[in-house]
Design an enzyme around this catalytic site. Structure first.
Site, mmCIF file in Angstrom:
data_model
loop_
_atom_site.group_PDB
_atom_site.id
_atom_site.type_symbol
_atom_site.label_atom_id
_atom_site.label_comp_id
_atom_site.label_asym_id
_atom_site.label_seq_id
_atom_site.Cartn_x
_atom_site.Cartn_y
_atom_site.Cartn_z
ATOM 1 N N LYS A 268 22.855 -11.373 4.599
ATOM 2 C CA LYS A 268 23.610 -10.216 4.119
ATOM 3 C C LYS A 268 23.709 -10.244 2.608
ATOM 4 O O LYS A 268 24.507 -10.956 2.033
ATOM 5 C CB LYS A 268 25.009 -10.216 4.739
ATOM 6 C CG LYS A 268 25.048 -9.548 6.096
ATOM 7 C CD LYS A 268 26.464 -9.109 6.417
ATOM 8 C CE LYS A 268 26.527 -8.413 7.771
ATOM 9 N NZ LYS A 268 27.893 -8.146 8.186
ATOM 10 N N ARG B 123 0.822 -1.214 0.000
ATOM 11 C CA ARG B 123 0.000 0.000 0.000
ATOM 12 C C ARG B 123 0.857 1.265 0.000
ATOM 13 O O ARG B 123 0.584 2.199 -0.742
ATOM 14 C CB ARG B 123 -1.011 -0.006 1.143
ATOM 15 C CG ARG B 123 -0.414 -0.225 2.517
ATOM 16 C CD ARG B 123 -1.472 -0.052 3.600
ATOM 17 N NE ARG B 123 -2.525 -1.057 3.542
ATOM 18 C CZ ARG B 123 -3.783 -0.832 3.855
ATOM 19 N NH1 ARG B 123 -4.162 0.365 4.250
ATOM 20 N NH2 ARG B 123 -4.662 -1.801 3.822
ATOM 21 N N THR B 124 1.915 1.299 0.810
ATOM 22 C CA THR B 124 2.742 2.504 0.848
ATOM 23 C C THR B 124 3.514 2.666 -0.453
ATOM 24 O O THR B 124 3.625 3.764 -1.004
ATOM 25 C CB THR B 124 3.712 2.448 2.041
ATOM 26 O OG1 THR B 124 2.947 2.255 3.225
ATOM 27 C CG2 THR B 124 4.507 3.730 2.169
ATOM 28 N N ARG C 294 11.701 2.562 2.525
ATOM 29 C CA ARG C 294 11.031 1.831 3.603
ATOM 30 C C ARG C 294 12.052 0.804 4.075
ATOM 31 O O ARG C 294 12.624 0.071 3.265
ATOM 32 C CB ARG C 294 9.771 1.145 3.083
ATOM 33 C CG ARG C 294 9.224 0.006 3.945
ATOM 34 C CD ARG C 294 8.708 0.460 5.282
ATOM 35 N NE ARG C 294 7.529 1.304 5.199
ATOM 36 C CZ ARG C 294 6.272 0.860 5.326
ATOM 37 N NH1 ARG C 294 6.041 -0.418 5.513
ATOM 38 N NH2 ARG C 294 5.272 1.696 5.253
ATOM 39 N N HIS D 53 7.324 7.478 10.485
ATOM 40 C CA HIS D 53 6.653 7.342 9.197
ATOM 41 C C HIS D 53 6.007 8.698 8.912
ATOM 42 O O HIS D 53 4.788 8.857 9.026
ATOM 43 C CB HIS D 53 5.603 6.222 9.306
ATOM 44 C CG HIS D 53 5.060 5.748 7.995
ATOM 45 N ND1 HIS D 53 5.383 6.343 6.790
ATOM 46 C CD2 HIS D 53 4.200 4.737 7.697
ATOM 47 C CE1 HIS D 53 4.747 5.714 5.810
ATOM 48 N NE2 HIS D 53 4.024 4.735 6.336
#
Lengths: 429, 312
Positions: free
Chosen positions: B83, B55-56, B105, B133
């Site tokens: 890693k 969604r973001t 993000r 955020h």
């Protein structure tokens, strides 16, 4: 190899100017014939510094540090003896590994390397390592520590404290309750709340210190606390010492100088275990150094490869380098208290960075008064000089100093190990 | 405005109001048949997502595309254990590609701060670990202002897992900047030690707070917290801190209910409350696009009007 030296006009422990003479590895009364002369006017002489807490990374992480590079850094920092922590790969939990590290130190020759033995096999906190074998080995281990890990099991800690009495050993505890610090990233408080980093509460250190003081008293053992970081720990140690119990403690230069405010950049160069604490903690630690509640200043020199620090905060390794900045940082921190004049500062530095750590490690050849007959282990310091920390210029392979770019007081001019210069004019000799 | 948006604390009151006002203009674009402005033509926006968040990511992608930017989605999902390429190498790669803005993000608190240290473009924090955020807080403020007509003096309750919530941290900071009065409400185990220093009130008692709330914002309870010993059972949490019909009735008549999503229906919010008329949850999603357009526009100094923005 160790020639004869005449150090003219030096101020031993910051006192009146005098001449110090070195011959055959010892301090002597009279100037030896043909002695090399050092004009030491304005310089301070201190007994060679002794570090109770150094990570030399060899064997196992030679990319981060070796005995050679780490002890060269030690010499540049004014140290004549360091205690090499056991968390190598393989772990220094058997006589063979401690003897290897001891021998590497002898071969390097920059300073004496006294290996610390692991308390438990593999630092796993389950079974005692062969402490007696390490004590009896060529390395003559007297300090045992699972540093990096807490000896958390109370029964195991009790047994360790009891067992090492047979050879006058000491258990150096990394006081950290593992359950209270699961995933911990920084001091728990206002900064961690704001930065959204998992907190490492002071109580996780203090609860273990309280328990181990009681255990040491109960079994008549000797306990030493590594890198004490909180005001509450200081109070507990003061209380235990007041009872006459056999308790000693160290603090790092960085915990005397930095607070958790610096974490707000999320630069992992400031990530260390135990974490940087608050200004109140720093003030309490400084006061404890002044009044002797804290016996020793120890570096917890923890070099890391660049890639283990140039990451997200949570993914980065814990630890800071410290050998080459220890004395200047301690001088800066103690001067900031405003509680000391020049005549008090240098004897205190000598006591906390040389005499007392040597006594805790049972090193008879170090930390002695600068008197004829004593081994010529000493450091010359220019108290008036200032210098700016440049991580690229150090001898350590680690570049992870939290003091990069800072201007510090006091420069190490020369270090002598049994009469032989190991550092001269800021260079490895 | 600063070059980066890393924390809601980076925004002054004037900055924040400028974002909200600009977002209102951007919202009008969504009502047009052709939902696109040419303002960021030729600029490159990278969506760098180290954590799944459809969604973001979609919201930012749509925002950048509506401003005609070139958008690259760079999914670099990884954990501290596995890693792969390091954050630094990723940063240097994006720098070499000439990214004008990087929307990041990340699972680690502070990762956007590190990124900003390594690249020249603007860094936009799209959620970092348990830290912040900021665009979520901006879209929440936008939604409040749209529904209630003001922000100054509003009473806002933020309820739930404040300890681990980046939404809560950014909202507390931004709403304080904008003059609202915030109360965080949670069981004591889900409040950080040190919360007393935050510019908000703190309560353990949801029923006591609700009657004075103009806005109640419910936070998601992460599944791993449910088994982390922070509270005895999910049912008990829900009884004490969940928003159900009974509690909804305690709110003033015109109060609104917000949730940053995704919701755990039946845990922190009852289904009938989530779907009720006071719920702004769907509006929040729509407003997210407008607010992110505004932030991208302001950070990158697009030419919406004739006036030239300072590309500091």
């Amino acid at each position: 190899m160790s020639g004869s030296w005449a150090i003219r006009g030096v101020r031993p422990l910051g006192g009146e100017p005098a001449d110090l003479f070195i011959d055959n590895g010892e301090l002597v009364d009279e100037e030896p014939a043909g002695a090399e002369v050092i004009d030491a006017a304005g310089l301070i002489a201190l007994p060679g510094l002794v570090d109770l807490h150094t990570h030399l990374r060899e064997p196992g992480r030679e990319d981060a540090e070796t005995v050679e590079t780490g002890t060269a850094a030690a010499a540049l920092g004014g140290f004549t003896a360091v205690h090499a922590m056991a968390n190598t790969d393989p772990v220094a939990d058997v006589a063979g590994v401690v003897e290897q590290v001891w021998r590497l130190g002898q071969d390097a020759g920059h300073c004496d390397v006294h290996p610390v033995g692991a308390v438990t096999v593999g630092l796993r906190g389950e079974h005692l390592a062969e402490l007696g074998a390490m004590a009896d080995s060529a390395a003559r281990v007297r300090i045992f520590s699972d540093d990096g890990h807490c000896v958390h099991d109370p029964l195991l800690m009790r047994r360790a404290l009891e067992y090492v009495r047979a050879f006058d050993g000491v258990i150096a505890q990394h006081a950290q309750d593992p359950r209270l610090t699961d995933g911990a990233q920084m001091n728990e408080g206002e900064q961690s709340a704001r930065l959204g980093l998992a907190g490492w509460p002071a109580v996780a250190e203090e609860a273990v210190i309280a328990r181990d003081c009681l255990l040491a008293a109960h079994v008549g053992g000797r306990v030493h606390f590594c890198h004490v970081s909180t005001a509450g720990s200081v109070e507990l140690i003061r209380w235990a010492k007041g009872k006459g119990w056999n308790v000693t403690a160290e603090v790092t230069p960085h915990h005397l100088f930095l607070t958790d405010d610096v974490v707000s950049t999320y630069d992992p160069v400031f990530k260390v275990n135990p974490p940087l604490r608050t200004a109140e903690d720093v003030a309490a630690l400084r006061a404890a150094v002044l009044d002797g509640t804290i016996d020793a200043i120890a570096t917890d020199h923890a070099p890391h490869a660049l890639e283990d620090k140039e990451t997200e905060w949570a993914a980065a390794a814990f630890g800071m380098t410290g050998l080459e900045t220890a004395l200047p940082v301690v001088v800066a921190a103690l001067l900031e208290t405003g509680a000391l004049d020049d005549a008090q500062l240098w004897p205190l530095v000598a006591d906390r960075m040389s005499s007392r750590p040597a006594a805790i490690g049972r090193l008879s050849g170090h930390g002695q008064p600068l008197l004829p007959g004593a081994p010529a282990n000493l450091v010359l310091v220019d108290p008036a000089a200032t210098w700016t920390v440049d991580p690229a210029r150090g001898a350590s392979r680690g570049r992870n100093t939290p003091f990069a770019g800072r201007t510090l007081p006091a420069r190490i001019v020369a270090t002598f190990l049994r009469g032989r210069p190991t550092a001269l004019d800021g260079k490895v000799a | 405005m600063n070059r980066h948006l890393l924390s809601a604390a980076d925004l002054s009151r004037d900055d924040a109001l400028l974002v909200l006002d600009t977002a209102e203009e951007m919202a009008q674009v969504a009502d047009r048949p052709i939902k696109k402005l040419p303002t960021l033509r030729g600029r490159t926006v990278v969506n760098l997502f180290f954590e799944d968040s459809t969604r973001t990511r979609t919201s930012f992608e749509l925002a950048a595309k509506r401003l005609s930017a070139d958008v690259i989605n760079f999914s670099a999902k990884g954990s501290s254990v596995s890693k792969g390429e390091s954050l630094k190498d990723t940063a240097l790669t994006l720098e070499a590609m000439g990214a004008d803005a990087v929307v990041v993000r990340h699972w680690a608190s502070g990762a956007p701060h590190r990124l900003a240290h390594w690249i020249r473009g603007s860094v936009l924090n799209a959620g970092d670990g348990t830290h912040e955020h900021p665009t979520q807080a901006l879209l929440d403020a936008f939604t409040m202002r749209q529904r209630l007509g003001r922000l100054e003096g509003l009473n806002v309750g933020i309820v739930g897992d404040v300890l681990h919530s980046r939404v809560a941290r950014s909202n507390v900071l931004l709403l304080h900047t904008l003059g609202a009065d915030v109360t965080v409400v949670a069981p004591p185990t889900l409040l950080p030690v040190g919360v007393d220093a935050w510019p908000c009130a703190v309560s353990f008692d949801l029923d006591g707070v609700l009657p004075k709330c103009d806005v109640v914002m419910m936070l998601r309870v992460q599944r791993e917290r449910m088994h982390g010993g922070f509270f005895p059972t999910t049912r008990e949490y829900s009884r004490r801190y969940g928003l159900d019909a009974r509690r909804l009735a305690m709110l003033p008549d015109d109060a609104i209910v917000m949730h940053p999503g995704p919701m755990n229906r039946g845990v922190e919010i009852a289904a009938e409350v989530a779907d009720g008329v006071r719920s702004t949850i769907v509006e929040q999603v729509a407003n997210g696009v407008s607010v992110r357009m505004a932030v991208l526009y302001l950070l990158l100094g697009g030419d919406l009007s004739a006036g030239s923005e300072d590309v500091a």
